[in-house]
Design a protein around this motif. Structure first.
Motif, PDB file in Angstrom:
ATOM      1  N   GLU A  62       0.814  -1.217   0.000  1.00 47.03           N
ATOM      2  CA  GLU A  62       0.000   0.000   0.000  1.00 47.03           C
ATOM      3  C   GLU A  62       0.847   1.266   0.000  1.00 47.03           C
ATOM      4  O   GLU A  62       0.323   2.375   0.058  1.00 47.03           O
ATOM      5  CB  GLU A  62      -0.930   0.015   1.225  1.00 47.03           C
ATOM      6  N   GLY A  63       2.167   1.089  -0.060  1.00 48.51           N
ATOM      7  CA  GLY A  63       3.049   2.242  -0.072  1.00 48.51           C
ATOM      8  C   GLY A  63       3.383   2.794   1.295  1.00 48.51           C
ATOM      9  O   GLY A  63       4.013   3.858   1.425  1.00 48.51           O
ATOM     10  N   GLU A  64       2.991   2.081   2.338  1.00 50.40           N
ATOM     11  CA  GLU A  64       3.278   2.512   3.707  1.00 50.40           C
ATOM     12  C   GLU A  64       4.625   1.942   4.160  1.00 50.40           C
ATOM     13  O   GLU A  64       5.080   0.917   3.643  1.00 50.40           O
ATOM     14  CB  GLU A  64       2.174   2.033   4.652  1.00 50.40           C
ATOM     15  N   PRO A  65       5.288   2.607   5.129  1.00 48.20           N
ATOM     16  CA  PRO A  65       6.560   2.078   5.633  1.00 48.20           C
ATOM     17  C   PRO A  65       6.396   0.649   6.142  1.00 48.20           C
ATOM     18  O   PRO A  65       5.442   0.339   6.862  1.00 48.20           O
ATOM     19  CB  PRO A  65       6.899   3.042   6.779  1.00 48.20           C
ATOM     20  N   ASN A  66       7.298  -0.221   5.748  1.00 51.16           N
ATOM     21  CA  ASN A  66       7.241  -1.624   6.135  1.00 51.16           C
ATOM     22  C   ASN A  66       8.063  -1.843   7.395  1.00 51.16           C
ATOM     23  O   ASN A  66       9.199  -1.370   7.489  1.00 51.16           O
ATOM     24  CB  ASN A  66       7.780  -2.493   4.997  1.00 51.16           C
ATOM     25  N   VAL A  67       7.524  -2.548   8.370  1.00 52.18           N
ATOM     26  CA  VAL A  67       8.269  -2.815   9.596  1.00 52.18           C
ATOM     27  C   VAL A  67       9.528  -3.619   9.279  1.00 52.18           C
ATOM     28  O   VAL A  67       9.488  -4.544   8.462  1.00 52.18           O
ATOM     29  CB  VAL A  67       7.374  -3.566  10.622  1.00 52.18           C
ATOM     30  N   GLU A  68      10.645  -3.217   9.861  1.00 51.52           N
ATOM     31  CA  GLU A  68      11.939  -3.854   9.620  1.00 51.52           C
ATOM     32  C   GLU A  68      12.310  -3.830   8.131  1.00 51.52           C
ATOM     33  O   GLU A  68      13.001  -4.722   7.626  1.00 51.52           O
ATOM     34  CB  GLU A  68      11.942  -5.312  10.129  1.00 51.52           C
ATOM     35  N   GLY A  69      11.857  -2.790   7.422  1.00 50.73           N
ATOM     36  CA  GLY A  69      12.133  -2.667   5.998  1.00 50.73           C
ATOM     37  C   GLY A  69      13.625  -2.613   5.706  1.00 50.73           C
ATOM     38  O   GLY A  69      14.398  -1.983   6.428  1.00 50.73           O
ATOM     39  N   GLY A  70      14.034  -3.283   4.641  1.00 51.51           N
ATOM     40  CA  GLY A  70      15.436  -3.314   4.245  1.00 51.51           C
ATOM     41  C   GLY A  70      16.233  -4.435   4.871  1.00 51.51           C
ATOM     42  O   GLY A  70      17.348  -4.732   4.420  1.00 51.51           O
ATOM     43  N   LYS A  71      15.706  -5.070   5.910  1.00 53.89           N
ATOM     44  CA  LYS A  71      16.424  -6.145   6.592  1.00 53.89           C
ATOM     45  C   LYS A  71      16.109  -7.492   5.948  1.00 53.89           C
ATOM     46  O   LYS A  71      15.103  -7.667   5.267  1.00 53.89           O
ATOM     47  CB  LYS A  71      16.054  -6.179   8.077  1.00 53.89           C
ATOM     48  N   TRP A  72      16.986  -8.451   6.186  1.00 50.15           N
ATOM     49  CA  TRP A  72      16.804  -9.805   5.665  1.00 50.15           C
ATOM     50  C   TRP A  72      16.038 -10.644   6.679  1.00 50.15           C
ATOM     51  O   TRP A  72      16.215 -10.477   7.888  1.00 50.15           O
ATOM     52  CB  TRP A  72      18.144 -10.441   5.341  1.00 50.15           C
ATOM     53  N   ALA A  73      15.199 -11.528   6.171  1.00 50.19           N
ATOM     54  CA  ALA A  73      14.340 -12.320   7.054  1.00 50.19           C
ATOM     55  C   ALA A  73      14.017 -13.662   6.422  1.00 50.19           C
ATOM     56  O   ALA A  73      14.180 -13.867   5.216  1.00 50.19           O
ATOM     57  CB  ALA A  73      13.048 -11.552   7.337  1.00 50.19           C
ATOM     58  N   LEU A  74      13.539 -14.566   7.263  1.00 48.03           N
ATOM     59  CA  LEU A  74      13.014 -15.836   6.763  1.00 48.03           C
ATOM     60  C   LEU A  74      11.700 -15.580   6.038  1.00 48.03           C
ATOM     61  O   LEU A  74      10.926 -14.702   6.433  1.00 48.03           O
ATOM     62  CB  LEU A  74      12.766 -16.803   7.926  1.00 48.03           C
ATOM     63  N   PRO A  75      11.420 -16.321   4.975  1.00 49.28           N
ATOM     64  CA  PRO A  75      10.106 -16.186   4.346  1.00 49.28           C
ATOM     65  C   PRO A  75       9.029 -16.677   5.301  1.00 49.28           C
ATOM     66  O   PRO A  75       9.263 -17.545   6.140  1.00 49.28           O
ATOM     67  CB  PRO A  75      10.204 -17.071   3.102  1.00 49.28           C
ATOM     68  N   GLY A  76       7.850 -16.111   5.174  1.00 48.46           N
ATOM     69  CA  GLY A  76       6.754 -16.501   6.053  1.00 48.46           C
ATOM     70  C   GLY A  76       5.616 -15.511   5.945  1.00 48.46           C
ATOM     71  O   GLY A  76       5.618 -14.619   5.097  1.00 48.46           O
ATOM     72  N   GLY A  77       4.639 -15.661   6.810  1.00 45.17           N
ATOM     73  CA  GLY A  77       3.505 -14.753   6.784  1.00 45.17           C
ATOM     74  C   GLY A  77       2.488 -15.113   7.848  1.00 45.17           C
ATOM     75  O   GLY A  77       2.679 -16.050   8.638  1.00 45.17           O
ATOM     76  N   PHE A  78       1.406 -14.368   7.871  1.00 45.11           N
ATOM     77  CA  PHE A  78       0.378 -14.556   8.888  1.00 45.11           C
ATOM     78  C   PHE A  78      -0.494 -15.775   8.582  1.00 45.11           C
ATOM     79  O   PHE A  78      -0.806 -16.061   7.421  1.00 45.11           O
ATOM     80  CB  PHE A  78      -0.497 -13.311   8.996  1.00 45.11           C
ATOM     81  N   VAL A  79      -0.876 -16.470   9.641  1.00 45.66           N
ATOM     82  CA  VAL A  79      -1.769 -17.623   9.533  1.00 45.66           C
ATOM     83  C   VAL A  79      -3.188 -17.109   9.336  1.00 45.66           C
ATOM     84  O   VAL A  79      -3.654 -16.234  10.073  1.00 45.66           O
ATOM     85  CB  VAL A  79      -1.689 -18.493  10.804  1.00 45.66           C
ATOM     86  N   GLN A  80      -3.878 -17.643   8.337  1.00 41.89           N
ATOM     87  CA  GLN A  80      -5.258 -17.249   8.071  1.00 41.89           C
ATOM     88  C   GLN A  80      -6.205 -17.967   9.032  1.00 41.89           C
ATOM     89  O   GLN A  80      -5.893 -19.033   9.576  1.00 41.89           O
ATOM     90  CB  GLN A  80      -5.623 -17.577   6.621  1.00 41.89           C
ATOM     91  N   PRO A  81      -7.402 -17.384   9.266  1.00 41.36           N
ATOM     92  CA  PRO A  81      -8.347 -17.972  10.233  1.00 41.36           C
ATOM     93  C   PRO A  81      -8.758 -19.402   9.914  1.00 41.36           C
ATOM     94  O   PRO A  81      -9.165 -20.148  10.812  1.00 41.36           O
ATOM     95  CB  PRO A  81      -9.555 -17.020  10.156  1.00 41.36           C
ATOM     96  N   ASP A  82      -8.686 -19.791   8.626  1.00 38.16           N
ATOM     97  CA  ASP A  82      -9.164 -21.122   8.244  1.00 38.16           C
ATOM     98  C   ASP A  82      -8.040 -22.128   8.053  1.00 38.16           C
ATOM     99  O   ASP A  82      -8.249 -23.171   7.419  1.00 38.16           O
ATOM    100  CB  ASP A  82      -9.992 -21.030   6.959  1.00 38.16           C
ATOM    101  N   GLU A  83      -6.835 -21.856   8.572  1.00 36.64           N
ATOM    102  CA  GLU A  83      -5.719 -22.779   8.371  1.00 36.64           C
ATOM    103  C   GLU A  83      -4.886 -22.911   9.640  1.00 36.64           C
ATOM    104  O   GLU A  83      -4.937 -22.067  10.536  1.00 36.64           O
ATOM    105  CB  GLU A  83      -4.831 -22.310   7.209  1.00 36.64           C
ATOM    106  N   THR A  84      -4.115 -23.994   9.702  1.00 35.69           N
ATOM    107  CA  THR A  84      -3.178 -24.192  10.796  1.00 35.69           C
ATOM    108  C   THR A  84      -1.857 -23.498  10.451  1.00 35.69           C
ATOM    109  O   THR A  84      -1.640 -23.082   9.299  1.00 35.69           O
ATOM    110  CB  THR A  84      -2.907 -25.685  11.017  1.00 35.69           C
ATOM    111  N   ALA A  85      -0.967 -23.413  11.431  1.00 37.35           N
ATOM    112  CA  ALA A  85       0.351 -22.823  11.179  1.00 37.35           C
ATOM    113  C   ALA A  85       1.122 -23.642  10.155  1.00 37.35           C
ATOM    114  O   ALA A  85       1.847 -23.090   9.318  1.00 37.35           O
ATOM    115  CB  ALA A  85       1.132 -22.719  12.486  1.00 37.35           C
ATOM    116  N   PHE A  86       0.967 -24.969  10.203  1.00 38.36           N
ATOM    117  CA  PHE A  86       1.653 -25.833   9.244  1.00 38.36           C
ATOM    118  C   PHE A  86       1.122 -25.592   7.837  1.00 38.36           C
ATOM    119  O   PHE A  86       1.884 -25.519   6.874  1.00 38.36           O
ATOM    120  CB  PHE A  86       1.472 -27.304   9.637  1.00 38.36           C
ATOM    121  N   GLU A  87      -0.192 -25.463   7.700  1.00 40.22           N
ATOM    122  CA  GLU A  87      -0.787 -25.179   6.396  1.00 40.22           C
ATOM    123  C   GLU A  87      -0.338 -23.822   5.876  1.00 40.22           C
ATOM    124  O   GLU A  87      -0.092 -23.646   4.673  1.00 40.22           O
ATOM    125  CB  GLU A  87      -2.310 -25.246   6.496  1.00 40.22           C
ATOM    126  N   ALA A  88      -0.213 -22.851   6.780  1.00 42.21           N
ATOM    127  CA  ALA A  88       0.256 -21.526   6.379  1.00 42.21           C
ATOM    128  C   ALA A  88       1.693 -21.591   5.883  1.00 42.21           C
ATOM    129  O   ALA A  88       2.059 -20.929   4.910  1.00 42.21           O
ATOM    130  CB  ALA A  88       0.150 -20.554   7.555  1.00 42.21           C
TER     131      ALA A  88
END
Length: 266
Positions: A62-88
């Protein structure tokens, strides 16, 4: 005497505001591969363990400042309400590498308050084994500006986001343990392989003297209970893929090693 008479009545009046709840729930994935580099003809390639990291974009979608922008990280993301962490984790891995149906293993939960600037966000950490030829499909997701493979030594010099330094350190320890105690190596090898290929994979994470010394390794390895010589119509199958003279091909069996600390000699 309690205030409510039935479970249904209790649930109708249950107040989640009485407890501190997370501000988010995520899955992170340590994506490991082994890169092969052929240096000399007729010699097995040099193998090196690498980890895939993304560089977080400075601005979000959305063009907003990204938290920890510019840093390196593991790939990942938020778990959706209809899935488990493993599925995510499986979904995020497909989105960020283009690869599906891979071995994924959960190895830790990270919930220390303050680990994320946004809120108290809990993360489940997984590791995945991805063959190097499949990582050609890797791509940066919407919140990433780059995606690269790094050796352990290179990671030590990077500016890492959140508590991913700790998660990566734990993931490396876990993959070393699994390489030593299980048949994890087969995930980095073709179905049929010569012993020098197995040795190369093991040496990417293990420092055992008998594996490093060719004479000992090639004497002991054929007796390992979870590999066997490849036979075709009663004849031994050989290959000169990495040598002038043909070498015996091996394959993994269904044998599942069980290791107990109580069987060790101290």
């Amino acid at each position: 005497m309690g205030e409510y008479k039935t479970e249904e009545e209790m649930l109708e009046n249950y107040d989640t505001n009485k407890y501190e709840t997370p501000g988010g729930y995520t899955s992170d994935i340590a994506v490991f591969t082994i890169i092969s580099t052929e240096l000399e003809k007729h010699k097995p390639p040099v193998k090196e363990l690498k980890l895939m990291l993304i560089q977080r974009a400075v601005k979000d979608a959305e063009g907003e400042p990204n938290v920890e922008g510019g840093k390196w990280a593991l790939p990942g993301g938020f778990v959706q309400p209809d899935e488990t962490a493993f599925e995510a984790a499986s979904r995020e891995l497909e989105e960020e590498t283009g690869v599906t149906e891979l071995k994924i293993k959960h190895f830790g939960t990270y919930d220390k308050p303050g680990r994320d600037k946004r809120a108290w966000i809990i993360s489940n950490a997984h590791y995945a084994i991805v063959p190097e030829d499949q990582l050609i499909k890797r791509k940066a997701a919407d919140d990433a500006s780059d995606v690269q493979l790094f050796t352990v030594e290179e990671i030590d010099k990077l500016d890492l986001a959140f508590d991913h330094e700790q998660i990566i350190s734990d993931a490396i320890w876990i993959i070393k343990k699994d390489m030593a105690l299980t048949t994890l190596a087969k995930n980095f090898l073709p179905n049929e392989f010569v012993l020098s290929e197995l040795q190369g994979v093991l040496l990417t994470v293990l420092d055992d003297a008998w594996i490093k010394l060719d004479a000992q390794f090639f004497r002991k390895a054929p007796s390992l209970p979870f590999i066997e010589k490849v036979m075709v119509k009663g004849e031994l199958k050989k290959s000169n893929r990495w040598s002038k003279n043909k070498a015996q091909l091996y394959q993994f069996t269904d044998f599942d090693p069980f290791v107990s600390i109580y069987n060790a000699n101290y």
